[in-house]
Design a protein around this motif. Sequence first.
Motif, PDB file in Angstrom:
ATOM      1  N   ARG A 312      20.611 -34.890  15.771  1.00 11.45           N
ATOM      2  CA  ARG A 312      19.260 -34.620  15.285  1.00 11.45           C
ATOM      3  C   ARG A 312      18.994 -33.126  15.333  1.00 11.45           C
ATOM      4  NH1 ARG A 312      14.690 -37.352  18.607  1.00 11.45           N
ATOM      5  NH2 ARG A 312      15.960 -39.212  18.293  1.00 11.45           N
ATOM      6  N   LEU A 313      18.331 -32.647  14.291  1.00 17.26           N
ATOM      7  CA  LEU A 313      17.991 -31.236  14.198  1.00 17.26           C
ATOM      8  C   LEU A 313      16.499 -31.054  14.422  1.00 17.26           C
ATOM      9  CD1 LEU A 313      20.005 -30.324  10.958  1.00 17.26           C
ATOM     10  CD2 LEU A 313      20.786 -30.217  13.334  1.00 17.26           C
ATOM     11  N   ALA A 314      16.116 -29.846  14.824  1.00 20.91           N
ATOM     12  CA  ALA A 314      14.709 -29.500  15.008  1.00 20.91           C
ATOM     13  C   ALA A 314      14.269 -28.616  13.847  1.00 20.91           C
ATOM     14  CB  ALA A 314      14.506 -28.772  16.326  1.00 20.91           C
ATOM     15  N   PRO A 315      13.011 -28.723  13.416  1.00 25.54           N
ATOM     16  CA  PRO A 315      12.564 -27.941  12.253  1.00 25.54           C
ATOM     17  C   PRO A 315      12.598 -26.428  12.477  1.00 25.54           C
ATOM     18  CG  PRO A 315      10.718 -29.041  13.328  1.00 25.54           C
ATOM     19  CD  PRO A 315      11.950 -29.596  13.932  1.00 25.54           C
ATOM     20  N   ASP A 316      12.455 -25.986  13.741  1.00 23.46           N
ATOM     21  CA  ASP A 316      12.461 -24.549  14.013  1.00 23.46           C
ATOM     22  C   ASP A 316      13.863 -24.011  14.316  1.00 23.46           C
ATOM     23  OD1 ASP A 316      12.780 -25.843  16.403  1.00 23.46           O
ATOM     24  OD2 ASP A 316      11.368 -24.575  17.529  1.00 23.46           O
ATOM     25  N   MET A 317      14.882 -24.836  14.126  1.00 26.95           N
ATOM     26  CA  MET A 317      16.265 -24.424  14.364  1.00 26.95           C
ATOM     27  C   MET A 317      16.703 -23.444  13.275  1.00 26.95           C
ATOM     28  SD  MET A 317      19.496 -27.036  14.704  1.00 26.95           S
ATOM     29  CE  MET A 317      21.013 -26.602  15.523  1.00 26.95           C
ATOM     30  N   GLU A 318      17.440 -22.394  13.673  1.00 19.96           N
ATOM     31  CA  GLU A 318      17.971 -21.466  12.681  1.00 19.96           C
ATOM     32  C   GLU A 318      18.888 -22.211  11.724  1.00 19.96           C
ATOM     33  OE1 GLU A 318      17.177 -18.341  12.398  1.00 19.96           O
ATOM     34  OE2 GLU A 318      16.032 -18.084  14.255  1.00 19.96           O
ATOM     35  N   SER A 338      10.559 -33.913  14.808  1.00 24.24           N
ATOM     36  CA  SER A 338       9.564 -33.028  15.412  1.00 24.24           C
ATOM     37  C   SER A 338       9.724 -33.052  16.926  1.00 24.24           C
ATOM     38  CB  SER A 338       8.155 -33.508  15.046  1.00 24.24           C
ATOM     39  OG  SER A 338       7.870 -34.737  15.718  1.00 24.24           O
ATOM     40  N   PRO A 339       9.113 -32.094  17.648  1.00 25.06           N
ATOM     41  CA  PRO A 339       9.195 -32.121  19.119  1.00 25.06           C
ATOM     42  C   PRO A 339       8.640 -33.415  19.717  1.00 25.06           C
ATOM     43  CG  PRO A 339       8.400 -29.989  18.353  1.00 25.06           C
ATOM     44  CD  PRO A 339       8.432 -30.887  17.152  1.00 25.06           C
ATOM     45  N   LEU A 343      10.317 -38.552  12.831  1.00 26.34           N
ATOM     46  CA  LEU A 343      11.276 -38.192  11.791  1.00 26.34           C
ATOM     47  C   LEU A 343      10.541 -37.456  10.673  1.00 26.34           C
ATOM     48  CD1 LEU A 343      14.151 -38.360  10.600  1.00 26.34           C
ATOM     49  CD2 LEU A 343      13.514 -40.578   9.610  1.00 26.34           C
ATOM     50  N   LEU A 344      10.875 -36.183  10.461  1.00 29.39           N
ATOM     51  CA  LEU A 344      10.195 -35.362   9.462  1.00 29.39           C
ATOM     52  C   LEU A 344      10.901 -35.371   8.114  1.00 29.39           C
ATOM     53  CD1 LEU A 344       9.418 -32.220  11.655  1.00 29.39           C
ATOM     54  CD2 LEU A 344       7.923 -34.157  11.171  1.00 29.39           C
TER      55      LEU A 344
END
Length: 366
Positions: A312-318, A338-339, A343-344
């Motif tokens: 899973r990735l985070a939206p603020d990840m580079e 999202s934190p 699921l976004l």
Amino acid sequence: MSWSLKIARLFGINVYIHWTFLILLGWIFLSSLGSGQNMQEALLGVAFILTLFACVVLHEYGHALTARRFGVPTRRITLLPIGGVASLEKMPEKPREELLVAIAGPAVNVVIALLLFILMQVAGITFPTEQLEDPSQISLGNAFIPNLLAVNIILVLFNLIPAFPMDGGRVLRALLSMKYNRAKATAIAAQIGQFLAIGFVFLGFMYDFWLIFIGLFIFLGASGESRYETTRHLLTDLKVSDVLMHQFTEMDAWSPISEAIDTLLDGQEKDFIVTEQGDLIGTISRDDILRGLQEMGPAERIKRIVNTDWVRLAPDMELNEAYDLMNQRNLSICPVYSPEGDLLGVLNTENILEAIMIERARGGQG
């Protein structure tokens, strides 16, 4: 790497041997016998190759253990007939750290060569100097220690050629990165490497045909490294949220593969997330679906072909970090949460490639 056999685990890193390496050993053994050597001499030749590749393993551990000091893990070390590969998660981006990681491998061979030289002095073993002048004079098995010393010296010199993908290319980039940004440093190092590669090809036509292959190897390696670093540079200012796909298709784990085929034909998507009772359990790609159809038939459930190795990735990840992670894990799609755990959307490799094209077009304006 597929078709590899695990042979050891040292310092928490698995060592694998590719099956083609066994062909090399067999070829060395049979060639020795075919040239008139007896069984003992042929086995000694094989022992020499095994000892040489033990030096290669130590070389790769030099890279791996130095990288670990800077927080970069190594997934595995693989032995191939052409040498060894330490699969680092990434190269350190700080110039000093990359310099130390790159130089650590050849430094190991220098230490080995010094130890062998001391051993020769103590044991009174003479060194056949003609082997440094003409490496073709090295005869496997005969003059075992001098030959091993000569090959370690050759490994140091070859690896320090200032061209990708050799260690010398990374040393050169690290030094250039102390003055330029990483993308420009890589471009300069790649151009130098390609110039040297062309020189090797010309020398190959005049002297030794193998130099042509070395030149092509260097040219392709330099080109690949330049493309990769250019891509990373284009994605530098982007985060996962900038290219997040909000419209995507979920597949139910208990649906038949035939339904996945219908979805493929009905739209442009090639990668999907798979859920079971509302919970995400994995992903599938077009290749997974086609392979499942061929091997299991249309009535089989999607759950049988789902890839459960997902992240899973985070939206603020580079975006660069996500791109590297997906390449390392060979993932074509990843869910983005999202934190709070909602699921976004999803990120797939096609989206990243489109972002690269857009950033390249923006860079070409004006």
